[in-house]
Motif scaffolding. Sequence first.
Motif, mmCIF file in Angstrom:
data_model
loop_
_atom_site.group_PDB
_atom_site.id
_atom_site.type_symbol
_atom_site.label_atom_id
_atom_site.label_comp_id
_atom_site.label_asym_id
_atom_site.label_seq_id
_atom_site.Cartn_x
_atom_site.Cartn_y
_atom_site.Cartn_z
ATOM 1 N N LYS A 363 -10.105 25.203 -23.085
ATOM 2 C CA LYS A 363 -10.608 24.189 -22.937
ATOM 3 C C LYS A 363 -10.684 22.784 -23.470
ATOM 4 N N GLN A 364 -9.697 21.584 -23.462
ATOM 5 C CA GLN A 364 -9.789 20.527 -23.545
ATOM 6 C C GLN A 364 -10.683 19.633 -22.630
ATOM 7 N N ASN A 365 -11.867 18.650 -23.469
ATOM 8 C CA ASN A 365 -12.513 18.117 -23.096
ATOM 9 C C ASN A 365 -12.768 16.867 -23.879
ATOM 10 N N THR A 366 -11.877 15.353 -24.351
ATOM 11 C CA THR A 366 -12.046 14.378 -24.413
ATOM 12 C C THR A 366 -12.258 13.426 -23.641
ATOM 13 N N ARG A 367 -12.817 13.801 -22.463
ATOM 14 C CA ARG A 367 -13.392 12.564 -21.494
ATOM 15 C C ARG A 367 -12.568 11.573 -21.516
ATOM 16 N N GLY A 368 -11.144 11.713 -22.193
ATOM 17 C CA GLY A 368 -9.998 10.692 -21.545
ATOM 18 C C GLY A 368 -9.183 10.349 -20.818
ATOM 19 N N SER A 369 -7.641 10.451 -20.841
ATOM 20 C CA SER A 369 -6.619 9.834 -19.179
ATOM 21 C C SER A 369 -6.727 11.727 -18.611
ATOM 22 N N PHE A 370 -6.843 12.632 -19.115
ATOM 23 C CA PHE A 370 -6.850 14.042 -18.857
ATOM 24 C C PHE A 370 -6.840 15.112 -20.083
ATOM 25 N N ASP A 371 -7.660 16.346 -19.063
ATOM 26 C CA ASP A 371 -8.525 17.233 -19.354
ATOM 27 C C ASP A 371 -7.733 18.720 -19.079
ATOM 28 N N TRP A 372 -8.152 19.457 -19.881
ATOM 29 C CA TRP A 372 -7.372 21.147 -18.213
ATOM 30 C C TRP A 372 -8.301 22.279 -19.438
ATOM 31 N N GLU A 373 -8.103 22.886 -18.363
ATOM 32 C CA GLU A 373 -8.841 24.272 -19.078
ATOM 33 C C GLU A 373 -7.581 25.683 -18.506
ATOM 34 N N VAL A 374 -7.920 26.781 -19.601
ATOM 35 C CA VAL A 374 -7.875 28.138 -19.191
ATOM 36 C C VAL A 374 -8.566 28.837 -18.954
ATOM 37 N N ALA A 375 -8.733 29.664 -17.956
ATOM 38 C CA ALA A 375 -9.646 30.347 -17.831
ATOM 39 C C ALA A 375 -9.495 31.891 -16.757
ATOM 40 N N ALA A 376 -9.524 32.870 -17.870
ATOM 41 C CA ALA A 376 -10.059 34.663 -17.357
ATOM 42 C C ALA A 376 -10.990 35.284 -17.035
ATOM 43 N N SER A 377 -11.439 35.743 -16.826
ATOM 44 C CA SER A 377 -12.145 36.991 -16.606
ATOM 45 C C SER A 377 -11.760 38.070 -16.218
ATOM 46 N N LEU A 378 -13.130 39.400 -16.487
ATOM 47 C CA LEU A 378 -12.317 40.348 -15.926
ATOM 48 C C LEU A 378 -13.712 41.295 -16.003
ATOM 49 N N TYR A 379 -13.998 41.753 -15.615
ATOM 50 C CA TYR A 379 -14.858 42.918 -14.427
ATOM 51 C C TYR A 379 -14.616 44.343 -13.817
ATOM 52 N N ASP A 380 -15.041 45.192 -14.694
ATOM 53 C CA ASP A 380 -14.846 45.976 -14.703
ATOM 54 C C ASP A 380 -15.639 47.528 -14.689
ATOM 55 N N TYR A 381 -15.218 48.509 -13.264
ATOM 56 C CA TYR A 381 -16.957 49.443 -13.380
ATOM 57 C C TYR A 381 -16.127 50.745 -14.247
ATOM 58 N N VAL A 382 -16.646 50.409 -15.815
ATOM 59 C CA VAL A 382 -16.502 51.746 -16.703
ATOM 60 C C VAL A 382 -16.539 52.965 -16.379
ATOM 61 N N ARG A 383 -18.037 53.103 -15.562
ATOM 62 C CA ARG A 383 -18.266 54.750 -15.453
ATOM 63 C C ARG A 383 -19.292 54.454 -14.345
ATOM 64 N N ASP A 384 -19.231 55.048 -12.878
ATOM 65 C CA ASP A 384 -20.695 53.937 -11.861
ATOM 66 C C ASP A 384 -20.634 55.469 -11.308
ATOM 67 N N ASP A 385 -20.802 56.548 -11.800
ATOM 68 C CA ASP A 385 -21.559 57.890 -10.679
ATOM 69 C C ASP A 385 -22.601 57.616 -10.089
ATOM 70 N N LYS A 386 -22.427 58.638 -8.726
ATOM 71 C CA LYS A 386 -24.655 58.529 -8.345
ATOM 72 C C LYS A 386 -24.051 59.544 -7.545
ATOM 73 N N ARG A 387 -24.965 60.850 -7.863
ATOM 74 C CA ARG A 387 -25.639 62.164 -7.162
ATOM 75 C C ARG A 387 -26.353 62.298 -6.769
ATOM 76 N N GLN A 388 -26.221 62.763 -5.768
ATOM 77 C CA GLN A 388 -27.472 62.828 -5.094
ATOM 78 C C GLN A 388 -27.171 64.386 -3.806
ATOM 79 N N ASN A 389 -28.352 64.589 -4.092
ATOM 80 C CA ASN A 389 -28.486 65.959 -3.157
ATOM 81 C C ASN A 389 -28.958 66.506 -1.601
ATOM 82 N N ALA A 390 -27.578 67.727 -1.511
ATOM 83 C CA ALA A 390 -26.998 67.411 0.295
ATOM 84 C C ALA A 390 -28.644 67.251 1.177
ATOM 85 N N SER A 391 -28.023 67.443 2.363
ATOM 86 C CA SER A 391 -28.772 67.415 3.268
ATOM 87 C C SER A 391 -29.650 68.602 3.777
ATOM 88 N N SER A 392 -29.143 70.296 3.330
ATOM 89 C CA SER A 392 -29.504 71.637 4.030
ATOM 90 C C SER A 392 -30.072 71.775 2.148
#
Length: 781
Positions: A363-392
């Motif tokens: 990010k450039q923040n000069t408060r002058g005539s022109f400023d700019w920003e490049v931003a990137a993000s990533l969100y990852d479910y690396v592991r997401d396990d849910k175990r549940q007993n059966a109805s029976s």
Amino acid sequence: MHHRHLAAAIALAWPFAAHAQTAPGALPADTDTLSTKELGMVSVSGARPTSLPTQIPTTMHSITRDDIAHSINATDSQDALKYFPSLLVRKRYIGDHNHAILSSRASGTGNSARSAVYADGILLSNYLGNGVGGLSFPPRWGLVTPEEIDRVDVMYGPFSAIYPGNAVGAVVDYVTRMPKKLEAHVKVGYVSQPFDLYGTHSTYRAWQSSASLGSREGGWSWWLNVNHTDSQGQPLTFPTRLVSSGAANNSGTAVTGAALDADNQNRPWYVLGSATQYNTKQDHLKVKLAYDVNASLRASYVLGLWQNESEGNSVSYLRNAAGQPVTNGAINIDGKSYSALTGGDFPVTREKLLHAMHGFSLKQNTRGSFDWEVAASLYDYVRDDKRQNASSNTQPNALTGGAGTLADGSGTGWHNLALKGTWRPDPLLNTHVVDFGYQFDDHKLRYQTTTLTRNYLQDQGGTLASNVSGSTHMHSLYAQDTWKLAPRWKTVLGLRAEQWEASDGRTDFSGTSAINHPTRRGVWYSPKGALSWQWRDDTVLKASVGRAVRMPTVNELYGATSTANSQFINDPNLRPERSRTTELSAEKDMGSVRTRLTWFTEQTKDALYSQTVFDAAANRNIGRVQNVDHIATSGLEMAASSEDALLKGLQLQGSVTYTDSKIKSNRGFVNAPTDTDGRWQPNIPRWRATVVGTYRFNDRWSGTLGLRYSGRQYRTLNNTDVNGQTYQGVSQFVTADVRIRHRFDKQWSAAIGIDNLNNKKYWNFHPYPQRSYTAELSFDL
């Protein structure tokens, strides 16, 4: 609430205003060449800049790190929003990661995709789905801890072209700490909640510890934060049987212990036990790096890791003639037999999750005539396990193994890219600012459920029960022009263009049954506009209007799921939700007293709604997503704050909101055609109010009293849930919170508090916490 109650609330809240630079609940006013305060524009100084577009003359509120420390028993990041006008987070227990949804003026606690939550500009809102139907999609609150918060800023409404249509309700930005010198922080906390409901009489506890370390040397700065939470939540669900479903005979095991109550339609039913009592262990790690290339150019990187392990337990209230718990088979209560108890009545769940977040910006923040920003993000479910007993598979056998399911969400996640520019034709006078940019948002859902026959607690693989997959992609262009027409006039005009695509949609209901969904595309435009007028030196008038288009999420389109006690039905042909929102405000700043009065409206066409209905015959919750043709909302919000106005050292803040939100027309229905027409929008109370006061006795001691009120509301689209004071109901409530903080010296401080001091038993489908005692000890270097 009767009109006399409103009058009392207004009389109480109106004097509560604060100096613009220090009061919680208000961003500080900016100044320019005028000698008066320019309330039509806000800015933040002396801290890291907010990502919110503060030049837009619309409603914004803020709370600082110091305010949180003195005024709030904060155990999770969402607690910082507790006293914001018209906001509510449906937090059920400490560490609630799957139901803590943000509600705003015209968006209820079932609409998580109608708000935008960020941390330092990185998206935390989960737009893979909406609400909690089938899967759960609240913001990823766990990626921010209370100890790392520097400030929280909120913008109400979809009035900035910078944000997607999901921002129709509110935009929240957590600004976290970056050090200017070497600093270290350690905090430990404890919470105790005695809980008494139906046949449950127990005390649930939570322990928390957090540590932070950071420094700045030359152009480099870094920050490390770790947090551990060990939490016991109260029971959240309860197996039931309608009294009317019983048959007069002697079959089934004769039991005692069932609690007689009424369901949300006032039909008598028996509560048979408690379920979904989570024992949760969570760990948070945050690493932030920043390098100042020069005085106006900064590169930064953030890594966040969040781990969750939870055990969901259930307990039967029922006892046989020998006094032993009954958890399976047909039962007989008072000479009537009822359907057999299953694993769905007393579920056992075990979850293991590891989520990762990455963010980079230049990010450039000069408060002058022109400023700019490049931003990137990533969100990852690396592991997401849910175990549940059966109805029976019923207890006690289900506690050690047997048949069940494994739901695996690994591979799910989203990533974002933003290219931003700011052009100032006259940077010295700053009377003209043009913001423009390009954004790309990609969301990918991968959720597979398999059936395990031997030991669901440990086994892998198994037979495919369901598989949900799909992606959404959004390319956006925006431009926004802020122009000071005259010394007392300012206008903002913006336009957002969005190209949306949903692809790779597939729903497998078994290993041999699959549906492939066709790719969908579309382009939508969302204009924005705002105008402010400095009517008098201490008074500003503002008007804002904005269109928002909220696209269907991957889960709403493709995410049919089924478990032992719930089912979710998707719709691949859902239409985007289109909202037109307006806001008129008057703000008055008298130095130590500041007040605001806002009239707001929202007209929403094809509103996207996930509606959950309990099917007594199937003994499970059935969730179905649909478009609601037209919802109309209008309301009045008043907020005020004061500092030292009534008593030196006393800081006060209050708000009162009235909302009228009705379903004007709907071709869909819950049970029968037209049964939702003219009904109240779910989870939107007609009245809500907050008051919080903090008195600083001296430099070492402070005390806080906070009050929150929410009026009557419904949970269902057809408003048949007339009894809110029960499981699956939504009740009105008044709660009080207290906090006392003492600073021993520059390094050590401690606080004790009580949340829900009046021990109100209140509900939003699940029971909220009862009276909870908190204690914390902090060290700051």
